[in-house]
Design a protein around this motif. Structure first.
Motif, PDB file in Angstrom:
ATOM      1  N   GLY A 105       0.933  -1.272  -0.022  1.00  0.00           N
ATOM      2  CA  GLY A 105       0.129  -0.028   0.041  1.00  0.00           C
ATOM      3  C   GLY A 105       0.988   1.387   0.003  1.00  0.00           C
ATOM      4  O   GLY A 105       0.267   2.145   0.116  1.00  0.00           O
ATOM      5  N   LYS A 106       2.051   1.234  -0.178  1.00  0.00           N
ATOM      6  CA  LYS A 106       3.035   2.224  -0.120  1.00  0.00           C
ATOM      7  C   LYS A 106       2.848   3.255  -1.243  1.00  0.00           C
ATOM      8  O   LYS A 106       2.839   4.548  -0.721  1.00  0.00           O
ATOM      9  N   GLY A 107       2.561   2.779  -2.362  1.00  0.00           N
ATOM     10  CA  GLY A 107       2.499   3.756  -3.447  1.00  0.00           C
ATOM     11  C   GLY A 107       1.015   4.550  -3.259  1.00  0.00           C
ATOM     12  O   GLY A 107       1.137   5.686  -3.484  1.00  0.00           O
ATOM     13  N   THR A 108      -0.016   4.008  -2.701  1.00  0.00           N
ATOM     14  CA  THR A 108      -1.397   4.699  -2.765  1.00  0.00           C
ATOM     15  C   THR A 108      -1.128   5.709  -1.374  1.00  0.00           C
ATOM     16  O   THR A 108      -1.630   6.843  -1.798  1.00  0.00           O
ATOM     17  N   ILE A 109      -0.460   5.175  -0.454  1.00  0.00           N
ATOM     18  CA  ILE A 109      -0.113   5.993   0.848  1.00  0.00           C
ATOM     19  C   ILE A 109       0.429   7.243   0.126  1.00  0.00           C
ATOM     20  O   ILE A 109       0.329   8.494   0.648  1.00  0.00           O
ATOM     21  N   ALA A 110       1.642   7.096  -0.333  1.00  0.00           N
ATOM     22  CA  ALA A 110       2.706   8.036  -0.643  1.00  0.00           C
ATOM     23  C   ALA A 110       1.882   9.248  -1.648  1.00  0.00           C
ATOM     24  O   ALA A 110       2.211  10.262  -1.573  1.00  0.00           O
ATOM     25  N   LYS A 111       0.873   8.672  -2.513  1.00  0.00           N
ATOM     26  CA  LYS A 111       0.084   9.418  -3.450  1.00  0.00           C
ATOM     27  C   LYS A 111      -0.756  10.392  -2.763  1.00  0.00           C
ATOM     28  O   LYS A 111      -0.836  11.405  -2.884  1.00  0.00           O
ATOM     29  N   LEU A 112      -1.419   9.803  -1.763  1.00  0.00           N
ATOM     30  CA  LEU A 112      -2.374  10.815  -0.893  1.00  0.00           C
ATOM     31  C   LEU A 112      -1.761  11.483   0.044  1.00  0.00           C
ATOM     32  O   LEU A 112      -2.201  12.653   0.048  1.00  0.00           O
ATOM     33  N   ILE A 118       6.096  14.095  -5.122  1.00  0.00           N
ATOM     34  CA  ILE A 118       6.149  12.847  -4.983  1.00  0.00           C
ATOM     35  C   ILE A 118       7.266  12.072  -5.816  1.00  0.00           C
ATOM     36  O   ILE A 118       7.570  12.291  -7.073  1.00  0.00           O
ATOM     37  N   LEU A 119       8.060  10.964  -5.264  1.00  0.00           N
ATOM     38  CA  LEU A 119       8.868  10.209  -6.113  1.00  0.00           C
ATOM     39  C   LEU A 119       8.419   8.676  -5.834  1.00  0.00           C
ATOM     40  O   LEU A 119       8.528   8.061  -4.854  1.00  0.00           O
ATOM     41  N   ASP A 120       8.248   8.000  -7.265  1.00  0.00           N
ATOM     42  CA  ASP A 120       7.927   6.779  -6.915  1.00  0.00           C
ATOM     43  C   ASP A 120       9.318   5.891  -7.567  1.00  0.00           C
ATOM     44  O   ASP A 120       9.643   5.643  -8.793  1.00  0.00           O
TER      45      ASP A 120
END
Length: 229
Positions: free
Chosen positions: A19-26, A35-37
């Motif tokens: 869930g790190k991608g979703t949390i980072a985005k929000l 943001i950096l993916d």
């Protein structure tokens, strides 16, 4: 504004499907930060290498591809994912395939590739702040981050999440296959010699299994708030 070491960074690390991608985005959207993916950079490197006919088993050649990546992240509306562009082409969906993820995991252990992408990742750090999502953001890329979070979840939960995601995209997959791939990727990421996947010593670990995403976001915001006290 150019990159600088004064901009605050919140690192969100963890295995695939945590869930790190979703949390980072929000989190980035709520704070109004960049943001950096970082995982996308490895996927983009793998994708670009394949498109150029570069052998993924040749670390030096892959590193050469990494140094020349023309990448841009574009944050859309609240309910839309972060769009990823390679040389002006939208490859958001292409880099999210399991095949691309496996190729990214294949090149990630190579020291020369990681070194080629290290400064590129750090260059994303600029005011007013950066939310960095990856596997070694808190341990290697931004070790001075004042707020480090490590998200985790059971392999079964993560496989189910990925299954639902791919199902929504119209892809036909089997959970058993996804579970096997996730476990194999975890093993590679956690046991590689260079920058293995693990929580930073000062990271706060959150198990997201069975927890609604809005609750996870609240907890991360509370962690960040506590660091400002």
């Amino acid at each position: 504004m150019t990159g600088g070491t004064t901009a605050p960074v919140i690192t969100i690390d963890g295995p695939s499907g945590s869930g790190k991608g979703t949390i980072a985005k929000l989190l980035a959207r709520q704070l109004g930060w960049h943001i950096l993916d970082s995982g996308a950079l490895y996927r983009l490197t793998a994708l670009s290498a394949v498109k150029q006919g570069v052998d993924l088993n040749d670390p030096g050649a892959v590193a050469g591809v990494a140094r020349k990546l023309d990448v841009e992240f574009r944050s859309g509306q609240m309910d839309q994912p972060v769009s990823v562009y390679l040389m002006g082409e939208d490859v958001t969906e292409e880099i999210r395939t399991e095949t691309c993820g496996d190729k990214a995991s294949q090149i990630a252990p190579h020291t020369v590739v990681r070194e080629a992408l290290l400064q590129r990742q750090r260059d994303f750090r600029r005011m007013p702040g950066l939310v960095a999502d990856g596997r070694d953001m808190g341990t290697v890329v931004f070790p001075d981050s004042p707020c480090k979070v490590y998200l985790t979840a059971s392999a079964e939960i993560r496989a189910q999440r990925r299954y639902e995601q791919l199902k929504q995209q119209g892809q036909s997959v089997k959970i058993a296959h996804l579970l096997s791939e996730i476990k194999a990727r975890d093993d590679r990421d956690m046991n590689r010699e260079n920058a293995p996947l693990r929580p930073a010593d000062d990271a706060v670990t959150l198990d997201t299994s069975g927890i609604p995403i809005d609750e996870v976001l609240r907890e991360v915001l509370q962690i960040w708030s506590s660091k400002q006290a």
